[in-house]
Motif scaffolding. Structure first.
Motif, PDB file in Angstrom:
ATOM      1  N   LEU A 135       0.668  -1.235   0.155  1.00 25.94           N
ATOM      2  CA  LEU A 135      -0.048  -0.188  -0.111  1.00 25.94           C
ATOM      3  C   LEU A 135       0.835   1.381   0.189  1.00 25.94           C
ATOM      4  O   LEU A 135       0.312   2.400  -0.477  1.00 25.94           O
ATOM      5  CB  LEU A 135      -0.779  -0.001   1.294  1.00 25.94           C
ATOM      6  N   ARG A 139       6.046 -10.991   5.664  1.00 25.85           N
ATOM      7  CA  ARG A 139       5.594 -12.263   5.910  1.00 25.85           C
ATOM      8  C   ARG A 139       5.083 -12.903   4.693  1.00 25.85           C
ATOM      9  O   ARG A 139       5.434 -12.390   3.545  1.00 25.85           O
ATOM     10  CB  ARG A 139       4.253 -11.785   6.656  1.00 25.85           C
ATOM     11  N   LEU A 182      -3.359 -12.087   1.679  1.00 28.49           N
ATOM     12  CA  LEU A 182      -3.313 -12.068   3.066  1.00 28.49           C
ATOM     13  C   LEU A 182      -2.225 -12.881   3.479  1.00 28.49           C
ATOM     14  O   LEU A 182      -1.400 -12.818   4.588  1.00 28.49           O
ATOM     15  CB  LEU A 182      -4.820 -12.468   3.645  1.00 28.49           C
ATOM     16  N   VAL A 241     -10.537  -8.389   7.675  1.00 25.81           N
ATOM     17  CA  VAL A 241      -9.262  -8.785   8.046  1.00 25.81           C
ATOM     18  C   VAL A 241      -9.115  -8.335   9.632  1.00 25.81           C
ATOM     19  O   VAL A 241      -9.347  -7.200   9.894  1.00 25.81           O
ATOM     20  CB  VAL A 241      -7.984  -8.463   7.513  1.00 25.81           C
ATOM     21  N   CYS A 270      -9.848 -10.197  13.825  1.00 24.35           N
ATOM     22  CA  CYS A 270      -9.842 -11.863  14.367  1.00 24.35           C
ATOM     23  C   CYS A 270     -11.095 -12.563  13.820  1.00 24.35           C
ATOM     24  O   CYS A 270     -10.767 -13.659  13.861  1.00 24.35           O
ATOM     25  CB  CYS A 270     -10.550 -11.533  16.089  1.00 24.35           C
ATOM     26  N   GLY A 300     -14.621  -5.592  11.397  1.00 25.96           N
ATOM     27  CA  GLY A 300     -14.286  -4.916  12.718  1.00 25.96           C
ATOM     28  C   GLY A 300     -14.051  -3.326  12.655  1.00 25.96           C
ATOM     29  O   GLY A 300     -14.121  -2.544  11.522  1.00 25.96           O
ATOM     30  N   ASP A 301     -13.875  -3.000  13.848  1.00 26.11           N
ATOM     31  CA  ASP A 301     -13.707  -1.339  13.929  1.00 26.11           C
ATOM     32  C   ASP A 301     -12.317  -0.850  13.250  1.00 26.11           C
ATOM     33  O   ASP A 301     -12.378   0.203  12.552  1.00 26.11           O
ATOM     34  CB  ASP A 301     -13.875  -0.636  15.245  1.00 26.11           C
ATOM     35  N   ASP A 327     -10.906  -2.361  10.657  1.00 22.73           N
ATOM     36  CA  ASP A 327     -11.191  -2.597   9.201  1.00 22.73           C
ATOM     37  C   ASP A 327     -12.108  -1.562   8.582  1.00 22.73           C
ATOM     38  O   ASP A 327     -11.625  -0.900   7.594  1.00 22.73           O
ATOM     39  CB  ASP A 327     -11.704  -3.951   9.360  1.00 22.73           C
ATOM     40  N   ILE A 379      -8.635   1.883   8.355  1.00 19.98           N
ATOM     41  CA  ILE A 379      -8.213   1.688   6.972  1.00 19.98           C
ATOM     42  C   ILE A 379      -9.065   1.797   5.810  1.00 19.98           C
ATOM     43  O   ILE A 379      -9.030   2.325   4.804  1.00 19.98           O
ATOM     44  CB  ILE A 379      -7.173   0.337   6.840  1.00 19.98           C
ATOM     45  N   GLY A 436      -8.309  -6.301  17.839  1.00 18.71           N
ATOM     46  CA  GLY A 436      -8.088  -7.584  18.450  1.00 18.71           C
ATOM     47  C   GLY A 436      -6.762  -8.478  17.790  1.00 18.71           C
ATOM     48  O   GLY A 436      -6.036  -8.819  18.523  1.00 18.71           O
ATOM     49  N   MET A 437      -7.012  -8.671  16.544  1.00 24.49           N
ATOM     50  CA  MET A 437      -6.189  -9.780  15.828  1.00 24.49           C
ATOM     51  C   MET A 437      -4.638  -9.475  15.837  1.00 24.49           C
ATOM     52  O   MET A 437      -4.115 -10.221  16.188  1.00 24.49           O
ATOM     53  CB  MET A 437      -6.573  -9.504  14.373  1.00 24.49           C
TER      54      MET A 437
HETATM   55  C1  LIG Z   1      -2.894  -3.740   4.781  1.00 25.51           C
HETATM   56  C2  LIG Z   1      -3.114  -4.373   6.103  1.00 25.51           C
HETATM   57  N1  LIG Z   1      -2.820  -3.615   7.086  1.00 25.51           N
HETATM   58  C3  LIG Z   1      -2.722  -4.215   8.299  1.00 25.51           C
HETATM   59  C4  LIG Z   1      -3.112  -5.480   8.590  1.00 25.51           C
HETATM   60  C5  LIG Z   1      -2.937  -6.019   9.912  1.00 25.51           C
HETATM   61  N2  LIG Z   1      -4.144  -6.074  10.686  1.00 25.51           N
HETATM   62  C6  LIG Z   1      -4.870  -7.437  10.753  1.00 25.51           C
HETATM   63  S1  LIG Z   1      -6.204  -7.218  11.520  1.00 25.51           S
HETATM   64  C7  LIG Z   1      -6.006  -5.746  11.963  1.00 25.51           C
HETATM   65  C8  LIG Z   1      -6.883  -5.091  12.851  1.00 25.51           C
HETATM   66  C9  LIG Z   1      -8.040  -5.714  13.214  1.00 25.51           C
HETATM   67  O1  LIG Z   1      -8.889  -4.881  14.028  1.00 25.51           O
HETATM   68  P1  LIG Z   1     -10.426  -5.003  13.911  1.00 25.51           P
HETATM   69  O2  LIG Z   1     -10.848  -4.457  12.551  1.00 25.51           O
HETATM   70  O3  LIG Z   1     -11.016  -3.958  14.920  1.00 25.51           O
HETATM   71  O4  LIG Z   1     -10.981  -6.381  14.153  1.00 25.51           O
HETATM   72  P2  LIG Z   1     -10.871  -7.204  15.289  1.00 25.51           P
HETATM   73  O5  LIG Z   1      -9.690  -8.022  15.468  1.00 25.51           O
HETATM   74  O6  LIG Z   1     -10.801  -6.138  16.647  1.00 25.51           O
HETATM   75  O7  LIG Z   1     -12.121  -7.996  15.438  1.00 25.51           O
HETATM   76  C10 LIG Z   1      -4.846  -5.348  11.360  1.00 25.51           C
HETATM   77  C11 LIG Z   1      -4.429  -3.905  11.450  1.00 25.51           C
HETATM   78  C12 LIG Z   1      -3.354  -6.372   7.506  1.00 25.51           C
HETATM   79  N3  LIG Z   1      -3.653  -7.496   7.547  1.00 25.51           N
HETATM   80  N4  LIG Z   1      -3.263  -5.642   6.266  1.00 25.51           N
END
Ligand SMILES: Cc1ncc(C[n+]2csc(CCOP(=O)(O)OP(=O)(O)O)c2C)c(N)n1
Ligand SMILES: Cc1ncc(C[n+]2csc(CCOP(=O)(O)OP(=O)(O)O)c2C)c(N)n1
Ligand code: SF4
Ligand code: SF4
Ligand code: SF4
Ligand code: SF4
Ligand code: SF4
Ligand code: SF4
Ligand SMILES: [Mg+2]
Ligand SMILES: [Mg+2]
Lengths: 179, 88, 351, 249, 351, 249, 179, 88
Positions: free
Chosen positions: E85, E107, E112, F52, F54, F95-96, F98, F102, F128-129
């Motif tokens: 990105l 990674r 993904l 993307v 949890c 998720g929040d 997601d 971003i 979370g994740m």
């Molecule tokens: C482009 C990109 N940036 C960052 C990530 C890493 N990443 C995976 S999940 C996540 C955030 C998850 O938070 P949320 O959407 O609130 O979901 P939750 O796990 O809380 O349910 C991030 C930043 C990714 N996979 N891809």
């Protein structure tokens, strides 16, 4: 001759793209290879605009004119920019209503004045195109006229009429002038 | 610094200065001048190849600044002509 | 011969895509490919197909992803900075084995650069500008006819391998007009037994690149596909190569100029020829290698600082000297410039 | 006899002709900004961020330090600048495609963090630079090259109202929408830009002025019509008002 | 010897950057580099420096751009999808001649993928995943000490050439702990007579990659800088190369394994050695070429499907057979795997 | 003697154990969605988009067609799916981090175009994740790995209220915020998800339910405390209400 | 011997990372090369977690254990996963309160029970660490105890006391058992 | 289909079925059961290695469904036991 490179240049509203496209389109039957290339980029907003047409029996390497056979230059900036590149064997047609130019192979046509006289200054492009074709017969004149009429039709009968007369005035211009 | 007295009853006089080669003939100043002082050329072009504004009735100008405000190209400057001396 | 029409490269590409069965187009404005987006805006609705001007290039590539997931033939187009923004999405397409067409009408970079024609995104296109081991089939048209034909065929290639395909071109080809014969085959998309349609009367399907612990397997599957593509999809054209002792290698706009230059120097008795890759990934390594014995020199001509020349060197592996001539930042060489380079090489003093 | 200058070209405006089309709102706002730089003595400490749009080379017109930014990312760039140089006066200038489409995330987040810079947002309901495509702010029914039969809200969505979005956030200090519909509207606009600048100078955090602005070329009108169109049509959809003003507090 | 501390690679990198004078850090969470972001969140404020968790990777790289414009030493870190990105932003940094540090803790991709260690972003890092002709200096640490040192030095390199620098590493190096000696030099950023500070008492400055009609000039300036970097900044390390007839080439995590493998096979009398690039752009082409005469084989070992091996081939140019051994999708070879590959090569039957 | 089933595991929920931490709200919402798939007969025509976060492998839990999407881009992916398959029932789960960080541009634009799919938005005030970083919705003062001394609104901004942003747009048909604070809250949540689903089935365009949801792990509480925290603290900042409901129209 | 590879594995809350880090840190003076490698990835959420420590006089190629000298396995999943990889010359220390295992080189320590008895089940890790060090003296015991005490201090005096007793009970466990 | 009559005054009886290996011992069901029917093991673990819920006072269950509603892992199923025959 089976290879022609033509530059059309003028200000934004002068209908140069129109001329180039008409020429390229009408040349499709007579030439195996045809390119039309518009100028673009920073020039688009204001200033001059130009397009380049190449007609050829063999594949065309570059759509950008390297050796012009002819130029149609509608205003002073166009003359200043392109005339210096005119090869000895080429011809330039200059809209003398708006620009001045000198040279053996320069043809001056008061195209804007003629068009104004005919009732629409926008027909200057068709006027000078007539003169151009009278000297550089790379496509058939009748075909050219029919083509211009067909495209003008979208703008109404009046436009067809004015453009027809403009084209004819242009075609005859040098003979008339010579008289 | 001396100022033109606002409440002077005497007619005030102004001068319009036009940076003609920056003008694009958009007609906005002409449209918004309340006194029709301005006009865009129909017979001459500036260095850009464009028609340009001229102040055709300078005496009518009331200094309202509509033209200087509306001009997108900061073509127009406005001065007030006073009898008084200004210091610097 | 079928009737010829005159179109710009961008429009011909759009019409080719439509004839190739493009179901969905998603794009965001950027010069010099705006005529393509505008063409799709005008014509996709005529065919009851989807056109969306997306909020960004990133949204566009992910809409392409979604439409492809659902089984559509989907595409996007952009130019260099916009294509950089699509790199994550392209990696996801490849990782999820999804067919799609991405068009890059290159302009001068880096950064905002200029809208002038360029070939400086070659590395990005051929080496996977996104993350991970993947490749995109990269078609490099050199005429408006090819802009059209490659767009139509791109969907077949993409569907055949379930892999994204790119058309890599530039603003000169995009904005010039040339005559072309319109594609008249019926688009025949294959069945897509992997597409998501709702799981009525069958077990559910999942599309993913993430498999806990099984990503190496997924990678192996992708690599196997790529090997197949390398075997089957290399495309190139040669010109005057039979007796050539100097070979020009160039693609797209640069290749047209080289062809003109070959004609010029042939007139002087210089035995130059041209190999023009029509795919730059897979790259015609073997074809190039095959000519090494007859050659004195290879001259790679690009509108960049030297990118494809690496592939040429990898093909030649030291057997013949490989020279490079390039223009940067949106400059385009003239035929005369290329002729000069050939002359310099053949008279001994080199660039 | 002598003369008193009532209006002269602002010092902070370079002495060159701008490349904008006749009657373009960018020119008007550039001029207002330059006037305020002069009046508020900001030129020496300004770092401006130019967008990608017709005003991409704004740096050729203002006599201040200025950087390019990728399309839509000016607020992120400005955040980097201002955090490192809190004493600089940071000016962000963006079009509607730049700010409300590709860059909507960056502007919302900069606003939400209350980054202490000022955004001047030129809403001309069109993508000017690329040749007249639909913008997020294009009016329903408006014809553009990518909405050739007029913006159809059912498939293309509604014009986005950015001030209303900013107004859902806690941090911004000054949010206003104004229009270039007449000399009066231009004067009013200047007043509001001044307030936004003052908010930054006082360290109150994110300030933004959305300016409904003519693009005669792609509105397909002459400059005079375009100005009237702003008042008659554009401001009907985008209400002109001060949404928030903490400069008084 | 100075006191040794134990840190994870990610944290050591963060501390290195701080000691190297990092003024501003901007980042967005992503595994496996979260410890670095968290470290900066904890420690940058202690030094009165800027830490921002940005709304996205794109915002982060553009904040880096802004801070750099203003004269700061600025950095961001991410992992593969997030680095994809950033490609547009990196191209802008390069196009505008701005120093910055970008960290990619790779990674598995594509898509993904997984959070397991990988080296599959080599092409993206070395060939410019963004658009246009540019390169990023790419440092490839193999120890936690190097994670630290390279981060500290990266800013000097970036400032010296006004070009972005990348640290390319992986989750194994990022998350393992090793002892290291902390950098104790004083950061000494050079004067930046180009930075935007407000134009008080001087003429204004502009930072841009767009120059109507003069982009080729800007490109030429960038190319000249890149040539200088190629001359001055190539870094590599050799191990047991004096009498080697088989040379392993590997970087980062793979290089550690290769070193272990060299030790193993040396015990059996196999004359293996290792060349470990510490910069992969500029790449140690000449160093590798210099060994060709003494070698029977070159074995390139990577955690990808074969990327750096192209650079090795470009260096070797056919003078020695170049073999490749790689693992894909987040698999990491063991020392034993590499040993086996060496054995296969030296006994004739090849992989 | 016989038995009447009053509650059985939903058919549309796979017979596997979910990987979520004990007491995680994702499990609760997964279950509700599966129940509604059964009750509304949606399983056969559903195409879901996993985020993307949890819940990245939500496709392992629902017995429906499902695709991965890049972080934050699920709404764009769903747009592509739904435009090509207007008869599919398209479910987006985010998720929040997601959705609101971003991916804020994609969700706002899908909402603004009125794309006819349903977004289930799990607001657990945390990433979370990736191990508990600050989310756009993290509460002021909340400690996370990237706000180690608590979210400081002066430099990190305020929690973003997405429903309030959606509510500035014309197109969305259903916008509601609800919470998993008790069995009652869960029942209410199910009712609202049902309404959102109905809006899509009726072709009314974009529908979204924001669900304040426990993440016991990174809220650093046990599951019972986390549920109470949702009511006591989270819903204080994020008012639980129906912002818009055109399903009745 | 100048090269040791140790695996610590158990469930999330059992303090295995703590042990690994303490070992790695305390080994800094005695070993030129030290690596500590945590498991991560999908395993982090629930299930087992493990870390691996290598101490060596020469550079360490891989921080991932290929030939374990010792293992500390705190629950059944850990035993199931790692014990099969134990080389003949290695030793495994298994928390027999929660897991069963067999083998010549397996040492069973009811660590959770002992810790419970001492008043805090969380001290099971320190208990088994004591036993481990009694058999695999890769770092000095006194240094180890001091290190554990230093870290425990953050959690209060009570924790220091319990951990001290746990460590000692672990150290003596085999001798005591032999008695 | 036969139904349990809502207005029957007779005490209704319910059966709780627990998919014990899906349980994570989060205690939510225990907390929200108004009749304290449920308890989480302290001495045994399920196949996941986690404590799990059991219905310790089945007779007290009033079928309120709080437990089935709150359980994040759909561990609990609820049945009503009737005397009537159901057809199919
Ligand atoms: C482009 C990109 N940036 C960052 C990530 C890493 N990443 C995976 S999940 C996540 C955030 C998850 O938070 P949320 O959407 O609130 O979901 P939750 O796990 O809380 O349910 C991030 C930043 C990714 N996979 N891809
Ligand atoms: C990443 C990227 N995408 C697209 C473009 C092309 N582009 C240049 S300006 C512009 C939009 C300009 O519209 P607006 O922001 O409204 O400014 P205006 O020209 O109307 O003032 C676009 C899409 C670009 N340069 N970079
Ligand atoms: S100042 Fe007012 S009156 Fe004078 S020319 Fe300008 S607009 Fe007209
Ligand atoms: S408003 Fe300005 S640019 Fe327009 S015509 Fe008047 S002076 Fe010229
Ligand atoms: S296109 Fe529109 S916005 Fe751009 S310069 Fe012209 S009038 Fe102004
Ligand atoms: S980390 Fe939080 S959101 Fe993720 S599974 Fe655990 S409780 Fe749920
Ligand atoms: S149904 Fe109600 S009363 Fe029965 S066990 Fe569940 S929560 Fe308790
Ligand atoms: S709510 Fe569900 S998972 Fe939690 S303890 Fe009860 S049955 Fe187990
Ligand atoms: Mg605009
Ligand atoms: Mg979250």
């Amino acid at each position: 001759m089976s290879h022609h490179e033509v530059i059309f240049s003028g200000s934004g509203g002068q209908g140069l793209m129109f001329l180039g496209k008409v020429l390229a389109k009408l040349a499709l039957d007579a030439y195996e290879h045809v390119t039309f290339f518009p100028s673009y980029g920073a020039e688009v907003r204001g200033g001059t605009s130009n397009c380049q047409v190449i007609l050829s029996a063999t594949p065309i390497a570059s759509p950008v004119v390297e050796h012009a056979s002819a130029m149609v230059l509608m205003n002073q900036p166009s003359v200043d920019r392109f005339l210096p590149q005119l090869p000895a064997e080429g011809m330039a047609f200059v809209n003398s209503s708006l620009a001045s130019a000198e040279g053996d192979n320069v043809v001056l046509v008061p195209a804007s004045d003629i068009a104004l006289e005919l009732g629409d200054v926008r027909a200057a492009n068709v006027t000078i195109f007539g003169t151009f074709l009278s000297q550089v017969p790379i496509i058939d004149k009748a075909v050219a006229l029919a083509g211009i009429q067909a495209v003008s039709k979208r703008k109404g009968d009046k436009a067809v009429e004015i453009n027809t007369r403009a084209f004819e005035r242009g075609l005859e211009f040098l003979t008339a002038a010579a008289k | 610094m001396a100022k033109a007295t606002k409440n002077s009853t005497r007619a005030r006089t102004f001068r319009i200065k036009i940076h003609k080669d920056f003008c694009k003939g958009c007609m906005l100043c002409v449209e918004y001048c309340p006194k029709d002082c301005l006009a865009v050329t129909t017979d001459r072009l500036n260095a850009k190849g464009m028609p340009f504004t001229e102040c055709v009735h300078p005496a009518d100008c009331v200094g309202c600044r509509a033209c200087t405000t509306v001009c997108p190209d900061a073509v127009i400057e406005l001065f007030e002509i006073t009898d008084e001396d200004t210091d610097g | 011969m079928a009737k010829r029409v005159l179109m710009t490269g961008n429009e011909a590409l759009g019409e080719g895509a439509i004839r190739g069965g493009c179901d969905c187009y998603f794009g965001y404005p950027i010069t010099p490919q705006n005529e393509l987006t505008a063409y799709m805006a005008r014509h996709m609705p005529d065919h009851d197909r989807t056109f969306i001007q997306s909020e960004s290039e990133i949204a566009a590539i992910n809409m392409v992803f979604g439409a492809s997931v659902a089984g559509a033939r989907s595409m996007t187009s952009s130019s260099s900075p916009g294509v950089s923004l699509k790199q994550e999405g392209m990696s996801y397409l490849a990782g999820c084995c999804l067919p799609a067409l991405i068009v890059n009408v290159m302009r001068a970079g880096p950064g905002l650069g200029d809208i002038t024609p360029s070939q400086a995104d070659y590395f990005q296109a051929t080496r996977g500008g996104g993350h991970g081991d993947y490749r995109t089939v990269v078609l490099t048209p050199a005429t408006v006819q090819e802009m059209h034909d490659f767009a139509a065929e791109a969907f077949d290639i993409a569907d055949r391998y379930r892999n994204p395909v790119m058309i890599l071109t530039d603003g000169r080809l995009g904005q010039m007009m040339e005559p072309l014969t319109l594609w008249d085959k019926e688009a025949a998309p294959p069945a897509k037994p992997w597409a998501l349609t709702g799981a009525a009367k069958r077990i559910k399907r999942t599309i993913r690149s993430y498999y806990a612990g099984r990503v190496p397997e997924n990678n192996a599957r992708i690599q196997a596909t790529l090997r197949k593509i390398e075997q089957n999809e290399v495309r190139f054209e040669t010109y005057m190569m039979d007796d050539a002792d100097i070979m020009l290698v160039a693609f797209g706009t640069a290749a047209r100029l080289c062809r003109g230059a070959v004609d010029c120097v042939r007139a002087d008795g210089i035995r130059a020829g041209l190999l023009r890759p029509q795919t730059v990934w897979p790259f015609p390594h073997e074809a190039i290698a095959g000519y090494c014995d007859q050659l004195k020199t290879v001259l790679t001509v690009e509108m960049n600082a030297g990118q494809m020349v690496e592939d040429v060197r990898l093909a030649v592996e030291g057997r013949t000297p490989v020279r490079f001539y390039g223009t940067i930042g949106g400059d385009v060489p003239s035929v005369a410039d290329v002729v000069e380079q050939i002359r310099l090489l053949t008279t001994g003093s080199e660039s | 006899m002598s003369e008193i200058a009532l209006y002269t070209r602002p010092q902070s405006l370079e002495d060159v002709s701008m490349h904008y089309c006749p009657g373009c709102g960018h020119g008007i706002v550039h001029k207002l900004i330059a006037e305020l730089m002069d009046e508020m003595d900001l030129r020496d400490k300004t770092v401006a961020v130019a967008p990608v749009g017709c005003s991409v080379i704004a740096y050729e017109y203002w006599d201040v330090d200025c950087t390019e930014a990728a399309h839509g990312r000016a607020p992120a760039v400005a955040t980097g600048i201002k955090r490192f140089r809190p004493d600089a006066f940071v000016l962000v200038y963006q079009g509607d495609g730049d700010l409300a489409s590709i860059g909507i995330a960056e502007t919302i987040y900069a606003a939400n963090r209350g980054e202490n810079f000022t955004t001047i947002f030129i809403n001309n309901t069109i993508y000017g630079m690329t040749g007249g495509q639909m913008a997020p702010t294009t009016l329903p029914g408006q014809v553009t090259t990518t909405s050739p039969t007029g913006r159809d809200v059912a498939t293309m969505g509604y014009p986005i109202r950015m001030c209303e979005i900013y107004d859902t956030l806690e941090a911004p200090s000054f949010i206003a929408r104004t229009m270039l519909d007449s000399p009066g509207g231009i004067r009013k606009t200047k007043t509001l830009i001044r307030k936004a600048f003052e908010a930054q100078v006082a360290g109150q955090g994110f300030s933004v002025v959305e300016i409904l602005s003519p693009c005669p070329t792609y509105m397909r009108m002459d400059p005079i019509q375009a100005m009237k169109h702003i008042k008659d049509k554009v401001s009907e959809y985008f209400p002109v008002k001060i949404f928030r003003d903490r400069t008084a507090e």
